[in-house]
Design an enzyme around this catalytic site. Structure first.
Site, short mmCIF file in Angstrom:
data_model
loop_
_atom_site.label_atom_id
_atom_site.label_comp_id
_atom_site.label_asym_id
_atom_site.label_seq_id
_atom_site.Cartn_x
_atom_site.Cartn_y
_atom_site.Cartn_z
N CYS A 66 62.76 73.18 -3.10
CA CYS A 66 62.68 74.51 -3.72
C CYS A 66 63.83 75.42 -3.31
CB CYS A 66 61.35 75.17 -3.36
SG CYS A 66 61.17 76.82 -4.07
N TRP A 226 58.46 82.04 -10.28
CA TRP A 226 58.96 82.39 -11.60
C TRP A 226 60.08 81.41 -11.90
CZ3 TRP A 226 58.89 85.51 -7.34
CH2 TRP A 226 60.12 85.70 -6.68
N GLU A 231 66.01 75.52 -15.18
CA GLU A 231 64.86 74.61 -15.34
C GLU A 231 64.53 74.45 -16.82
OE1 GLU A 231 61.71 74.89 -12.04
OE2 GLU A 231 62.27 76.96 -12.41
#
Ligand code: ARG
Length: 361
Positions: A66, A226, A231
């Site tokens: 992440c 969010w 992506e």
């Protein structure tokens, strides 16, 4: 099911679980300054809400893939461990979406449910993928499973049919349809080329990863952040095995697609990402771009170093799929500890030690 495939005896398992709880409590005490009551072999560890909150935030901080985890201290944690009944779970998931949506100022939220619940869908919001080629090809298997469970797809398939949610408990699997108001979507508009006839939902909510810490596992703990524009614009809508929309966009933009060396793919990719950022901004929906977020990630790394912690990282996930070498993450080296807890794990991804994990009380 009472047979045991583990190489450890029952008391050894208890001892290991107990050690993991002790280890977690040490971490908790070190970082929060709160010393918790001792646990022992005789008393299975049941975390307090404060401990669960800390664990979920640290699980995010530890998430090797992440790039957005600089925000970990702000994760909103909902302690719903007392909820296991499918209708109640679904009602809470609707509230999760509303809380996360927050009128477009998307907030990171995790809802931790009782130990007997699972969600079949890998994200709360997914678009159906049909054998006729419509929709998101990545979700074809999930779509077929949901049809098997009784879902009636709309007669006219579109590319963006939102799938129902399958909630599993020991009593069986139940399907729930979202209400229109639960699903916030952004239609994609290119600043010059106009309406692209595409859309994406505002909230990525991962719903098939387990939260593990202190020797406990919470298999139903959906969480969201969010979106990072790439992506959507450089993977979901661009990958050849997803929506594969670069050729169409290139034609629309009048690019020369007759030869690869015109770099029409790369040019269309940039334009698609511009359209995603432009459209989310225009709709007032929080979204990040890969340059700013990479810079924030490097700042997070510096804060972690200052706190005396090592950053867990998986380089090939941290770099953005668009212009990766223009970000500071490109030239850095990351190491990954796949067993680091607190953490989020895919259910089949067992800890390397191979020891079984006790379920949350
Ligand atoms: N890449 C996934 C998707 O496109 C979402 C993963 C989580 N992303 C996030 N920004 N929290 O749906």
């Amino acid at each position: 099911m009472d047979f045991d495939l583990s190489p450890f005896s029952h008391s050894e398992v208890e001892l290991l679980t107990d050690l993991k709880a002790q280890h977690f409590l040490e971490l908790y005490a070190r970082e929060t300054g709160e010393v918790a009551a001792e646990t022992s072999l005789a008393t299975p560890f049941v975390p307090t809400t404060a401990q669960l909150t800390f664990a979920a935030r640290v699980a995010w901080r530890n998430a090797a893939r992440c790039i957005g985890r600089g925000y970990w201290p702000a994760l909103h944690v909902r302690d719903l461990r007392h909820i296991s009944e499918p209708e109640a779970v679904f009602a809470e998931l609707r509230r999760h979406l509303a809380l996360a949506w927050n009128g477009g100022k998307v907030q990171s939220v995790i809802s931790v449910f009782g130990p007997d619940v699972r969600i079949l869908n890998d994200q709360l919001i997914r678009y159906a993928g049909y054998p006729d080629g419509r929709g998101d090809p990545q979700n074809r298997r999930l779509t077929a499973q949901l049809v098997e469970l009784g879902w009636q797809a709309p007669e006219q398939h579109t590319d963006f049919d939102v799938l129902p949610l399958a909630i599993q408990t020991p009593a069986g699997t139940r399907l729930f349809e979202w209400e229109a108001e639960d699903i916030q979507e952004v239609p994609l508009l290119h600043p010059e080329a106009g309406d692209l006839g595409l859309r994406w939902h505002a909230l990525p909510v991962i719903s098939n990863m387990e939260l593990r810490f202190a020797g406990l596992t919470y298999p139903c703990a959906p969480f969201n952040g969010w979106y990072l524009a790439t992506e959507i614009g450089a993977r979901n809508l661009a990958d050849q095995n997803r929506y594969d929309r670069l050729p169409e966009l290139a034609r629309r933009l009048g690019l020369d697609t007759s030869r690869e060396r015109t770099l029409w793919r790369d040019r269309a990719l940039v334009e698609l990402n511009r359209a995603v950022l432009y459209s989310f901004d225009r709709a007032g929906v929080r979204i990040d771009d890969h340059h700013s977020l990479s810079q924030q990630f490097v700042a997070f790394e510096e804060r972690e170093r200052a706190a005396g912690r090592r950053v867990n990282g998986q380089w090939d996930w941290l770099i953005p799929p668009l212009s990766p070498a223009t970000t500071p993450v490109w030239a850095r080296i990351y190491r990954e500890d796949r067993d680091l807890t607190p953490g989020f794990f895919h259910p089949r991804q067992r800890p390397a030690s191979g020891c079984p994990v006790a379920h949350g009380a």
